[in-house]
Design a protein around this motif. Structure first.
Motif, PDB file in Angstrom:
ATOM      1  N   GLU A  82       0.658  -1.130   0.053  1.00  0.00           N
ATOM      2  CA  GLU A  82       0.005   0.098   0.118  1.00  0.00           C
ATOM      3  C   GLU A  82       0.992   1.364  -0.059  1.00  0.00           C
ATOM      4  O   GLU A  82       0.244   2.460   0.237  1.00  0.00           O
ATOM      5  N   TYR A  83       2.101   1.184  -0.269  1.00  0.00           N
ATOM      6  CA  TYR A  83       3.107   2.345  -0.182  1.00  0.00           C
ATOM      7  C   TYR A  83       4.016   2.663  -1.169  1.00  0.00           C
ATOM      8  O   TYR A  83       4.672   3.502  -1.342  1.00  0.00           O
ATOM      9  N   THR A  84       3.898   1.903  -2.359  1.00  0.00           N
ATOM     10  CA  THR A  84       4.464   1.965  -3.682  1.00  0.00           C
ATOM     11  C   THR A  84       3.430   1.861  -4.884  1.00  0.00           C
ATOM     12  O   THR A  84       2.516   1.438  -4.700  1.00  0.00           O
ATOM     13  N   VAL A  85       4.217   2.138  -5.955  1.00  0.00           N
ATOM     14  CA  VAL A  85       3.326   1.774  -7.273  1.00  0.00           C
ATOM     15  C   VAL A  85       3.602   0.389  -7.658  1.00  0.00           C
ATOM     16  O   VAL A  85       4.696  -0.021  -7.568  1.00  0.00           O
ATOM     17  N   GLU A 128      13.348   4.280 -11.285  1.00  0.00           N
ATOM     18  CA  GLU A 128      14.651   4.255 -11.012  1.00  0.00           C
ATOM     19  C   GLU A 128      15.387   5.719 -11.039  1.00  0.00           C
ATOM     20  O   GLU A 128      15.781   6.270 -10.113  1.00  0.00           O
ATOM     21  N   LYS A 129      14.986   6.275 -12.177  1.00  0.00           N
ATOM     22  CA  LYS A 129      15.518   7.646 -12.458  1.00  0.00           C
ATOM     23  C   LYS A 129      14.875   8.647 -11.598  1.00  0.00           C
ATOM     24  O   LYS A 129      15.629   9.598 -11.263  1.00  0.00           O
ATOM     25  N   ASN A 130      13.584   8.546 -11.103  1.00  0.00           N
ATOM     26  CA  ASN A 130      12.899   9.648 -10.436  1.00  0.00           C
ATOM     27  C   ASN A 130      12.899   9.186  -9.098  1.00  0.00           C
ATOM     28  O   ASN A 130      12.085  10.209  -8.294  1.00  0.00           O
ATOM     29  N   GLN A 131      13.414   7.908  -8.529  1.00  0.00           N
ATOM     30  CA  GLN A 131      13.540   7.571  -7.192  1.00  0.00           C
ATOM     31  C   GLN A 131      11.934   7.319  -6.798  1.00  0.00           C
ATOM     32  O   GLN A 131      11.437   8.030  -5.557  1.00  0.00           O
ATOM     33  N   ILE A 132      11.315   6.727  -7.694  1.00  0.00           N
ATOM     34  CA  ILE A 132       9.651   6.478  -7.331  1.00  0.00           C
ATOM     35  C   ILE A 132       9.473   5.076  -6.712  1.00  0.00           C
ATOM     36  O   ILE A 132      10.168   4.121  -7.433  1.00  0.00           O
ATOM     37  N   PRO A 133       9.135   4.747  -5.614  1.00  0.00           N
ATOM     38  CA  PRO A 133       9.198   3.390  -4.962  1.00  0.00           C
ATOM     39  C   PRO A 133       8.247   2.577  -5.652  1.00  0.00           C
ATOM     40  O   PRO A 133       7.066   3.037  -5.909  1.00  0.00           O
ATOM     41  N   TYR A 134       8.662   1.297  -6.110  1.00  0.00           N
ATOM     42  CA  TYR A 134       7.749   0.553  -6.983  1.00  0.00           C
ATOM     43  C   TYR A 134       7.957  -0.959  -6.813  1.00  0.00           C
ATOM     44  O   TYR A 134       9.012  -1.384  -6.007  1.00  0.00           O
ATOM     45  N   GLN A 135       7.018  -1.694  -7.171  1.00  0.00           N
ATOM     46  CA  GLN A 135       7.199  -3.155  -6.941  1.00  0.00           C
ATOM     47  C   GLN A 135       6.639  -3.801  -8.283  1.00  0.00           C
ATOM     48  O   GLN A 135       5.843  -3.409  -9.058  1.00  0.00           O
ATOM     49  N   THR A 181       2.090   6.379  -7.740  1.00  0.00           N
ATOM     50  CA  THR A 181       1.391   5.947  -8.996  1.00  0.00           C
ATOM     51  C   THR A 181       1.280   7.384  -9.494  1.00  0.00           C
ATOM     52  O   THR A 181       1.441   7.463 -10.748  1.00  0.00           O
ATOM     53  N   GLU A 182       0.878   8.464  -8.944  1.00  0.00           N
ATOM     54  CA  GLU A 182       0.728   9.944  -9.534  1.00  0.00           C
ATOM     55  C   GLU A 182       2.244  10.181 -10.270  1.00  0.00           C
ATOM     56  O   GLU A 182       2.164  10.694 -11.265  1.00  0.00           O
ATOM     57  N   ARG A 183       3.110   9.946  -9.483  1.00  0.00           N
ATOM     58  CA  ARG A 183       4.780  10.479  -9.946  1.00  0.00           C
ATOM     59  C   ARG A 183       4.908   9.564 -10.974  1.00  0.00           C
ATOM     60  O   ARG A 183       5.488  10.046 -12.115  1.00  0.00           O
ATOM     61  N   LEU A 184       4.771   8.103 -11.061  1.00  0.00           N
ATOM     62  CA  LEU A 184       5.169   7.489 -12.325  1.00  0.00           C
ATOM     63  C   LEU A 184       4.248   7.826 -13.654  1.00  0.00           C
ATOM     64  O   LEU A 184       4.736   7.886 -14.643  1.00  0.00           O
ATOM     65  N   ILE A 185       2.879   8.119 -13.446  1.00  0.00           N
ATOM     66  CA  ILE A 185       2.074   8.479 -14.382  1.00  0.00           C
ATOM     67  C   ILE A 185       2.660   9.762 -15.122  1.00  0.00           C
ATOM     68  O   ILE A 185       2.631   9.845 -16.294  1.00  0.00           O
ATOM     69  N   GLU A 186       3.114  10.679 -14.220  1.00  0.00           N
ATOM     70  CA  GLU A 186       3.371  12.080 -14.583  1.00  0.00           C
ATOM     71  C   GLU A 186       4.698  11.775 -15.542  1.00  0.00           C
ATOM     72  O   GLU A 186       4.973  12.556 -16.775  1.00  0.00           O
ATOM     73  N   ALA A 187       5.705  11.011 -14.769  1.00  0.00           N
ATOM     74  CA  ALA A 187       7.067  10.858 -15.322  1.00  0.00           C
ATOM     75  C   ALA A 187       6.913  10.087 -16.755  1.00  0.00           C
ATOM     76  O   ALA A 187       7.768  10.472 -17.838  1.00  0.00           O
ATOM     77  N   TYR A 188       6.105   9.290 -16.919  1.00  0.00           N
ATOM     78  CA  TYR A 188       5.864   8.307 -18.155  1.00  0.00           C
ATOM     79  C   TYR A 188       5.216   9.656 -19.242  1.00  0.00           C
ATOM     80  O   TYR A 188       5.745   9.514 -20.292  1.00  0.00           O
ATOM     81  N   LEU A 189       3.878  10.209 -18.886  1.00  0.00           N
ATOM     82  CA  LEU A 189       3.503  11.104 -19.898  1.00  0.00           C
ATOM     83  C   LEU A 189       4.290  12.406 -20.285  1.00  0.00           C
ATOM     84  O   LEU A 189       3.844  12.771 -21.538  1.00  0.00           O
TER      85      LEU A 189
END
Length: 348
Positions: free
Chosen positions: A250-253, A277-284, A331-339
């Motif tokens: 519940e704490y990562t994308v 990795e580039k944006n230090q976004i926690p993920y699984q 999740t918001e950070r990854l969506i923004e980084a991707y788009l």
């Protein structure tokens, strides 16, 4: 005052939208994005598409989240005036036992009720704790003075009326949101917040992007007839599945590598993890064994796209769900980084 993402999730969960009856929430979202200058289109199936022109119009993106939820229909009006249920979506009867609900009649009236076992009273039924939770034994107790099927039908309740479940949405001081239908209204809220940011900050996207609010995902299909032949990437933003042997929390994308349909596009997945990795976004990275998304449905429909799936981690999916602000943020950070990134043509 503008709502933050978790508050917007709460707003969306409190609008009933079982698959097949999503007209109210689609109209709500259309009105919301119109305030930010978007001309959203409702297609014949009732879903919503918002196209944002980007610098590159030849290689486009398609991003979807679904607003339809689990629910039920009236299967029959029983002789005692209670209602037999027919489920909409892939969940079990035990997940809704004791839940408050609403019956949405064709004539526009809404009645409240409670979903219960017929053999609920331990003072009357010896099998109250052991009887199967199934269509035969589960029923809706209508909050009206009715004692037989004639009186219930006189209210306007009939076979085919939709039944929605009380979301019981609560945001805690510790950053959790617990509610029914976080699948997939968390993702819808995330996409809406991104659209608001693009509008208010006048951001130009590198690629023309179609934001699709699907309304049939819980029954297996969504934006498969709306994909331009210029679309390269199809990204479903949906819930991350949690449980035994799962990495999602519940704490990562969560980035799905495989679900019941098979593996997701490998190069696309690597691109998403590289952005984390580039944006230090926690993920699984994770596998969802009993799961399908609008992206996997698009592949089955023959779409020639790279398909991916990401989302916030959702605890107790298809029941009374929960996630945390941290997972929403990631999740918001990854969506923004991707788009805001450029499609890597050498990956295709």
């Amino acid at each position: 005052m503008e709502k933050n993402t978790i508050e917007l999730v709460s707003e969306l969960t409190n609008i009933a939208s079982p698959t097949g009856n999503t007209f109210e929430i689609i109209a709500h979202i259309k009105k919301l994005v119109a305030k930010w200058g978007y001309d959203a289109k409702v297609n014949h199936k009732g879903s919503l598409i918002i196209t944002v022109k980007g610098q590159n119009h030849n290689e486009q993106r398609f991003v979807t989240a679904h607003v339809d939820t689990l629910g039920a229909m009236v299967r029959a009006v029983k002789p005692d005036g209670r209602l037999k249920l027919d489920l909409i979506g892939g969940f079990r009867f035990n997940a809704i036992e004791g839940e408050y609900c609403q019956i949405h009649t064709t004539n526009g009236k809404i009645y409240s009720g409670t979903i219960l076992m017929h053999q609920t009273s331990v003072h009357v039924y010896s099998d109250a704790g052991t009887a199967d939770r199934n269509q035969t034994n589960m029923e809706v107790r209508v909050d009206e003075k009715v004692q037989n099927d004639i009186e219930t039908k006189a209210l306007g309740i009939q076979v085919g009326d939709f039944i929605s479940f009380d979301p019981r949405t609560e945001i805690t001081a510790s950053g959790f949101i617990k509610s029914r239908h976080l699948d997939d209204k968390v993702s819808v809220a995330i996409l809406l917040q991104f659209l608001k940011k693009v509008s208010t900050e006048q951001i130009q996207l590198p690629h023309t992007t179609h934001f699709f609010i699907s309304n049939n995902e819980e029954i297996g299909y969504g934006g498969n007839s709306n994909i331009s032949d210029k679309v390269v990437d199809y990204l479903a933003v949906d819930m991350g599945a949690m449980g035994d042997d799962q990495q999602t929390d519940e704490y990562t994308v969560s980035i799905c590598v495989k679900d019941a349909s098979g593996p997701y596009h490998y190069e696309f997945r690597k691109e998403l993890t590289a952005l984390c990795e580039k944006n230090q976004i926690p993920y699984q990275l994770d596998i969802y064994p009993f799961y399908g998304s609008d992206a996997s449905a698009a592949m089955k429909a023959g779409a020639d796209v790279r398909h991916g799936l990401v989302g916030a981690g959702i605890e107790a999916s298809h029941a009374y769900e929960r996630t945390h602000q941290d997972s929403i943020d990631a999740t918001e950070r990854l969506i923004e980084a991707y788009l805001l990134s450029t499609i890597k043509s050498d990956n295709r």
